[in-house]
Design a protein around this motif. Structure first.
Motif, PDB file in Angstrom:
ATOM      1  N   TRP A  36     -36.723  12.627  37.324  1.00 49.03           N
ATOM      2  CA  TRP A  36     -35.732  11.993  38.191  1.00 49.03           C
ATOM      3  C   TRP A  36     -35.808  12.687  39.549  1.00 49.03           C
ATOM      4  O   TRP A  36     -35.816  13.924  39.628  1.00 49.03           O
ATOM      5  CB  TRP A  36     -34.328  12.130  37.622  1.00 49.03           C
ATOM      6  CG  TRP A  36     -34.064  11.247  36.456  1.00 49.03           C
ATOM      7  CD1 TRP A  36     -34.187  11.561  35.135  1.00 49.03           C
ATOM      8  CD2 TRP A  36     -33.615   9.891  36.500  1.00 49.03           C
ATOM      9  NE1 TRP A  36     -33.863  10.488  34.355  1.00 49.03           N
ATOM     10  CE2 TRP A  36     -33.495   9.443  35.169  1.00 49.03           C
ATOM     11  CE3 TRP A  36     -33.302   9.003  37.528  1.00 49.03           C
ATOM     12  CZ2 TRP A  36     -33.076   8.145  34.845  1.00 49.03           C
ATOM     13  CZ3 TRP A  36     -32.884   7.721  37.209  1.00 49.03           C
ATOM     14  CH2 TRP A  36     -32.780   7.299  35.881  1.00 49.03           C
ATOM     15  N   TYR A  37     -35.855  11.875  40.592  1.00 49.34           N
ATOM     16  CA  TYR A  37     -35.802  12.344  41.964  1.00 49.34           C
ATOM     17  C   TYR A  37     -34.553  11.748  42.616  1.00 49.34           C
ATOM     18  O   TYR A  37     -33.984  10.774  42.124  1.00 49.34           O
ATOM     19  CB  TYR A  37     -37.027  11.870  42.747  1.00 49.34           C
ATOM     20  CG  TYR A  37     -38.306  12.599  42.433  1.00 49.34           C
ATOM     21  CD1 TYR A  37     -39.001  12.367  41.248  1.00 49.34           C
ATOM     22  CD2 TYR A  37     -38.856  13.511  43.336  1.00 49.34           C
ATOM     23  CE1 TYR A  37     -40.182  13.026  40.963  1.00 49.34           C
ATOM     24  CE2 TYR A  37     -40.039  14.178  43.063  1.00 49.34           C
ATOM     25  CZ  TYR A  37     -40.702  13.921  41.886  1.00 49.34           C
ATOM     26  OH  TYR A  37     -41.880  14.574  41.616  1.00 49.34           O
ATOM     27  N   ARG A  45     -37.168  12.874  49.650  1.00 48.37           N
ATOM     28  CA  ARG A  45     -36.960  12.656  48.219  1.00 48.37           C
ATOM     29  C   ARG A  45     -37.266  13.964  47.483  1.00 48.37           C
ATOM     30  O   ARG A  45     -38.355  14.526  47.628  1.00 48.37           O
ATOM     31  CB  ARG A  45     -37.868  11.536  47.723  1.00 48.37           C
ATOM     32  CG  ARG A  45     -37.569  11.085  46.314  1.00 48.37           C
ATOM     33  CD  ARG A  45     -38.396   9.878  45.940  1.00 48.37           C
ATOM     34  NE  ARG A  45     -38.097   8.719  46.782  1.00 48.37           N
ATOM     35  CZ  ARG A  45     -38.577   7.499  46.548  1.00 48.37           C
ATOM     36  NH1 ARG A  45     -39.366   7.288  45.513  1.00 48.37           N
ATOM     37  NH2 ARG A  45     -38.263   6.513  47.353  1.00 48.37           N
ATOM     38  N   HIS A  50     -37.186  17.203  35.346  1.00 43.58           N
ATOM     39  CA  HIS A  50     -38.506  16.830  34.843  1.00 43.58           C
ATOM     40  C   HIS A  50     -38.552  17.110  33.351  1.00 43.58           C
ATOM     41  O   HIS A  50     -38.004  18.119  32.890  1.00 43.58           O
ATOM     42  CB  HIS A  50     -39.565  17.658  35.567  1.00 43.58           C
ATOM     43  CG  HIS A  50     -40.940  17.534  35.006  1.00 43.58           C
ATOM     44  ND1 HIS A  50     -41.822  16.572  35.401  1.00 43.58           N
ATOM     45  CD2 HIS A  50     -41.577  18.275  34.061  1.00 43.58           C
ATOM     46  CE1 HIS A  50     -42.956  16.719  34.738  1.00 43.58           C
ATOM     47  NE2 HIS A  50     -42.842  17.748  33.931  1.00 43.58           N
ATOM     48  N   TYR A  95     -34.104   8.063  41.658  1.00 45.91           N
ATOM     49  CA  TYR A  95     -35.311   7.343  41.274  1.00 45.91           C
ATOM     50  C   TYR A  95     -35.904   7.919  39.999  1.00 45.91           C
ATOM     51  O   TYR A  95     -35.988   9.139  39.833  1.00 45.91           O
ATOM     52  CB  TYR A  95     -36.367   7.433  42.365  1.00 45.91           C
ATOM     53  CG  TYR A  95     -35.988   6.783  43.668  1.00 45.91           C
ATOM     54  CD1 TYR A  95     -35.336   7.509  44.664  1.00 45.91           C
ATOM     55  CD2 TYR A  95     -36.287   5.451  43.914  1.00 45.91           C
ATOM     56  CE1 TYR A  95     -34.991   6.930  45.869  1.00 45.91           C
ATOM     57  CE2 TYR A  95     -35.946   4.852  45.119  1.00 45.91           C
ATOM     58  CZ  TYR A  95     -35.299   5.600  46.093  1.00 45.91           C
ATOM     59  OH  TYR A  95     -34.954   5.007  47.271  1.00 45.91           O
ATOM     60  N   CYS A  96     -36.384   7.049  39.166  1.00 44.16           N
ATOM     61  CA  CYS A  96     -37.117   7.412  37.957  1.00 44.16           C
ATOM     62  C   CYS A  96     -38.615   7.422  38.285  1.00 44.16           C
ATOM     63  O   CYS A  96     -39.091   6.550  39.019  1.00 44.16           O
ATOM     64  CB  CYS A  96     -36.806   6.365  36.888  1.00 44.16           C
ATOM     65  SG  CYS A  96     -37.670   6.541  35.341  1.00 44.16           S
ATOM     66  N   ASN A  97     -39.332   8.408  37.761  1.00 50.03           N
ATOM     67  CA  ASN A  97     -40.765   8.544  38.026  1.00 50.03           C
ATOM     68  C   ASN A  97     -41.518   8.831  36.739  1.00 50.03           C
ATOM     69  O   ASN A  97     -41.068   9.624  35.916  1.00 50.03           O
ATOM     70  CB  ASN A  97     -41.000   9.672  39.015  1.00 50.03           C
ATOM     71  CG  ASN A  97     -42.462  10.017  39.172  1.00 50.03           C
ATOM     72  OD1 ASN A  97     -42.958  10.947  38.559  1.00 50.03           O
ATOM     73  ND2 ASN A  97     -43.156   9.264  40.002  1.00 50.03           N
ATOM     74  N   ARG A  99     -45.450   9.982  35.467  1.00 46.93           N
ATOM     75  CA  ARG A  99     -46.690  10.542  36.020  1.00 46.93           C
ATOM     76  C   ARG A  99     -47.609  11.018  34.901  1.00 46.93           C
ATOM     77  O   ARG A  99     -47.177  11.685  33.953  1.00 46.93           O
ATOM     78  CB  ARG A  99     -46.373  11.691  36.961  1.00 46.93           C
ATOM     79  CG  ARG A  99     -47.578  12.256  37.687  1.00 46.93           C
ATOM     80  CD  ARG A  99     -47.125  13.157  38.817  1.00 46.93           C
ATOM     81  NE  ARG A  99     -46.395  12.407  39.838  1.00 46.93           N
ATOM     82  CZ  ARG A  99     -45.320  12.882  40.478  1.00 46.93           C
ATOM     83  NH1 ARG A  99     -44.859  14.071  40.204  1.00 46.93           N
ATOM     84  NH2 ARG A  99     -44.724  12.148  41.392  1.00 46.93           N
ATOM     85  N   ASP A 104     -49.060   7.287  38.869  1.00 49.94           N
ATOM     86  CA  ASP A 104     -47.749   7.656  39.371  1.00 49.94           C
ATOM     87  C   ASP A 104     -46.946   6.385  39.583  1.00 49.94           C
ATOM     88  O   ASP A 104     -47.308   5.557  40.436  1.00 49.94           O
ATOM     89  CB  ASP A 104     -47.928   8.409  40.698  1.00 49.94           C
ATOM     90  CG  ASP A 104     -46.698   9.145  41.143  1.00 49.94           C
ATOM     91  OD1 ASP A 104     -46.594   9.442  42.353  1.00 49.94           O
ATOM     92  OD2 ASP A 104     -45.842   9.431  40.306  1.00 49.94           O
ATOM     93  N   TYR A 105     -45.857   6.213  38.815  1.00 44.23           N
ATOM     94  CA  TYR A 105     -45.050   4.997  38.898  1.00 44.23           C
ATOM     95  C   TYR A 105     -43.607   5.338  39.261  1.00 44.23           C
ATOM     96  O   TYR A 105     -43.081   6.363  38.812  1.00 44.23           O
ATOM     97  CB  TYR A 105     -45.077   4.251  37.563  1.00 44.23           C
ATOM     98  CG  TYR A 105     -46.462   3.947  37.037  1.00 44.23           C
ATOM     99  CD1 TYR A 105     -46.820   4.283  35.736  1.00 44.23           C
ATOM    100  CD2 TYR A 105     -47.408   3.295  37.824  1.00 44.23           C
ATOM    101  CE1 TYR A 105     -48.079   4.001  35.231  1.00 44.23           C
ATOM    102  CE2 TYR A 105     -48.671   3.006  37.332  1.00 44.23           C
ATOM    103  CZ  TYR A 105     -49.000   3.368  36.046  1.00 44.23           C
ATOM    104  OH  TYR A 105     -50.259   3.087  35.557  1.00 44.23           O
ATOM    105  N   TRP A 106     -42.981   4.431  40.020  1.00 39.87           N
ATOM    106  CA  TRP A 106     -41.605   4.641  40.476  1.00 39.87           C
ATOM    107  C   TRP A 106     -40.732   3.430  40.167  1.00 39.87           C
ATOM    108  O   TRP A 106     -41.190   2.287  40.196  1.00 39.87           O
ATOM    109  CB  TRP A 106     -41.588   4.865  41.988  1.00 39.87           C
ATOM    110  CG  TRP A 106     -42.230   6.136  42.422  1.00 39.87           C
ATOM    111  CD1 TRP A 106     -43.537   6.341  42.733  1.00 39.87           C
ATOM    112  CD2 TRP A 106     -41.581   7.401  42.587  1.00 39.87           C
ATOM    113  NE1 TRP A 106     -43.753   7.655  43.077  1.00 39.87           N
ATOM    114  CE2 TRP A 106     -42.556   8.325  43.011  1.00 39.87           C
ATOM    115  CE3 TRP A 106     -40.269   7.848  42.429  1.00 39.87           C
ATOM    116  CZ2 TRP A 106     -42.267   9.661  43.266  1.00 39.87           C
ATOM    117  CZ3 TRP A 106     -39.976   9.174  42.701  1.00 39.87           C
ATOM    118  CH2 TRP A 106     -40.965  10.072  43.106  1.00 39.87           C
TER     119      TRP A 106
END
Length: 116
Positions: A36-37, A45, A50, A95-97, A99, A104-106
């Motif tokens: 999470w960012y 950001r 993690h 934001y959810c990430n 990896r 790398d998806y957002w």
């Protein structure tokens, strides 16, 4: 296609709690580290929390340690962020990430506003 959809944001008073969720699809969730960012207006950001692919290791930004908890359910392809004792400075888009290597998806983000 790959999708990450955040939910659970909103307006909360200082000291309150929120639980963010990120529902994912289109990739092998259990092979990806999840994070999470957050991004506040006019700021970069930043990483908040993690969790490794199997969930064995979790890391947190110093500013949220002891207040936020990241978790994942590899059977449901979801990652959550429990946020307690919220402060006005936690106000941001979260934001959810996902990896894995150079993949790398957002998600699109969810707004969290902490205000009285």
């Amino acid at each position: 296609q790959v999708q990450l959809v955040e939910s659970g944001g909103g307006l909360v008073q200082p000291g309150g709690s929120l639980r963010l969720s990120c529902a994912t699809s289109g990739f092998t969730f259990s092979r990806y580290a999840m994070s999470w960012y957050r991004q506040a207006p006019g700021k970069e950001r930043d990483l908040v929390a993690h969790i490794t692919s199997a969930g064995g290791t979790k890391n947190y930004a110093d500013s949220v340690k002891g207040r936020f908890t990241i978790s994942r359910d590899n059977a449901k392809n979801t990652v959550n962020l429990q946020m307690n004792s919220l402060k006005p400075e936690d106000t941001a888009v979260y934001y959810c990430n996902a990896r894995r290597g150079n993949l790398d998806y957002w998600g699109q983000g969810t707004q969290v506003t902490v205000s009285s």
